[in-house]
Scaffold this active site. Structure first.
Site, short mmCIF file in Angstrom:
data_model
loop_
_atom_site.label_atom_id
_atom_site.label_comp_id
_atom_site.label_asym_id
_atom_site.label_seq_id
_atom_site.Cartn_x
_atom_site.Cartn_y
_atom_site.Cartn_z
CE LYS A 54 -3.67 -2.40 2.31
NZ LYS A 54 -4.41 -2.80 3.66
CD GLN A 98 -3.42 -4.70 6.57
OE1 GLN A 98 -3.33 -3.72 5.95
NE2 GLN A 98 -4.02 -6.02 6.28
CG ASP A 125 -10.04 -0.03 5.00
OD1 ASP A 125 -9.78 -0.65 3.64
OD2 ASP A 125 -9.48 -0.34 5.72
#
Length: 297
Positions: A54, A98, A125
Site C-alpha cells: 500500500k 490493518q 475502507d
C-alpha cells in the site's frame, strides 16, 4: 470452453495511472497531496507485506502514505488513542487499521470498537456504520475497496450483470454483504450494466450450496476456504470472480478450484493477480475522494 482470464493487475494499473493524473491535478490546484495513514499492530508477516504494498502504491500515485506501527501488546487504549490523534490531524485524509489484529499476545482487541472509532470522513475502507448505512441507501460516500474493485473489473471488461442472477458465496462485512448490495442497486460507479442484478447471498451453511451456485450467471466466491468451489458447482458459461487467497503448502490458491472452473466458466479471475491488486487501487481512489471531500473541492 476455456474461460477468458480477467487480468486484475492490468485493470488495476489502468486505474492507478488515471488516479495519478487526478492526484497531480488536485495538487496543481493548490492542495497538499492526499494523505493515507495505515496503522499496523504487531509483526504479522502477511500484514507487513500488505502495508508495504500500500505504501509503494501511494508513492507511485503521488499520495503521502504514512505507516504507524504499534507492538502486538500495545493494547486497546493505546490503539484508540492513536486513532483519536489521526482523526484530529488535518494533514491526514484517510485512516486504515490493518486487519486482522494480533491474537495470542496476552492482549485482546475489540475490532468493532476500533473500526467504529475512525472518523467516517476518513474511513477509506468504508467499514464505519455511517458509511455502510449510506451504501445501503444507494448514496455512498466511499465504496468498500474489494467490492468496488470487482465492479470496476466487470465494467472495464464489458461484462454485464444487469438482469442476471449473481450468487455471492460469503457474508462478511468486508466483501460479501457490500458486494451483494452494490450489485443489487439500480446503478453504480460503472453504470447500470454492473448493477440491477438479482443477488443471492450464500454461505457455508446454505442448504444445497452446489445447486444455488450452479444457478448463477455470475458467481463471486468470498468464503475463505481453499478451492471450495469446484467445477461442478459452476453454471456453464458463468462469470467467476474469486476473492479468496489462501496459502496451501507453498502455493497461493483461491476459494475456487481454478483448473476445474476455467473449463466451465466464460470468464474467471486468477489467484493471485485477480481481485487483489484492485483492492489497493480502490483504496487509493477513496483516499483522493476523502481529500477532495475534506477540502471542499
Amino acid at each position: 470452453m476455456t474461460a477468458v482470464i480477467l487480468d486484475g493487475k492490468q485493470v488495476a494499473a489502468e486505474i492507478r495511472a488515471d488516479l495519478a493524473k487526478e492526484v497531480a491535478d488536485f495538487v496543481a490546484g493548490g492542495a497538499p497531496p492526499p494523505c493515507l495513514a495505515a496503522v499496523l499492530v504487531g509483526e504479522d508477516p502477511a500484514s507487513q507485506v500488505y502495508v508495504r504494498n500500500k505504501a509503494r502504491a501511494c508513492e507511485k500515485a503521488g499520495i503521502d502514505g504514512r505507516t504507524h506501527r504499534l507492538p502486538a501488546d500495545a493494547g486497546q487504549d493505546e490503539l484508540m488513542a492513536l486513532i483519536a490523534e489521526l482523526n484530529t490531524d488535518t494533514n491526514v485524509n484517510g485512516i486504515l487499521v490493518q486487519l486482522p489484529l494480533p491474537t495470542g499476545s496476552g492482549v485482546e482487541y475489540d475490532e468493532r470498537e476500533i473500526l467504529d472509532a475512525i472518523d467516517p470522513l476518513k474511513d477509506v475502507d468504508a467499514f464505519s456504520p455511517v458509511n455502510v448505512g449510506l451504501l445501503m441507501q444507494g448514496r455512498p460516500r466511499f465504496l468498500p475497496c474489494t467490492p468496488h474493485g470487482i465492479v470496476q473489473l466487470l465494467g472495464r471488461s464489458n461484462l454485464s450483470v444487469a438482469g442476471k442472477k449473481v450468487c455471492v458465496v460469503g457474508r462478511s462485512d468486508i466483501v460479501g454483504k457490500p458486494m451483494a448490495m452494490m450489485l443489487a442497486q439500480k446503478t453504480g460507479s460503472c453504470g447500470p450494466d454492473v448493477a440491477n442484478a438479482t443477488v443471492t447471498i450464500a454461505h457455508s451453511r446454505t442448504a444445497n450450496l452446489a445447486d444455488v451456485c450452479r444457478d448463477a450467471d455470475c458467481l463471486i466466491a468470498a468464503i475463505g476456504r481453499p478451492e471450495m468451489i469446484t467445477g461442478d458447482m459452476i453454471k456453464p458459461g458463468a462469470i467467476v470472480i474469486d476473492v479468496g487467497i489462501n496459502r496451501v503448502g507453498d502455493k497461493l490458491v483461491g476459494d475456487v478450484a481454478f483448473d476445474q472452473a476455467k473449463d466451465v466458466a466464460s470468464a474467471i479471475t486468477p489467484v493471485p493477480g485477480g481481485v487483489g491488486p484492485l483492492t489497493i487501487a480502490m483504496l487509493l481512489h477513496n483516499t483522493l475522494a476523502a481529500a477532495k471531500l475534506q477540502s471542499g473541492r
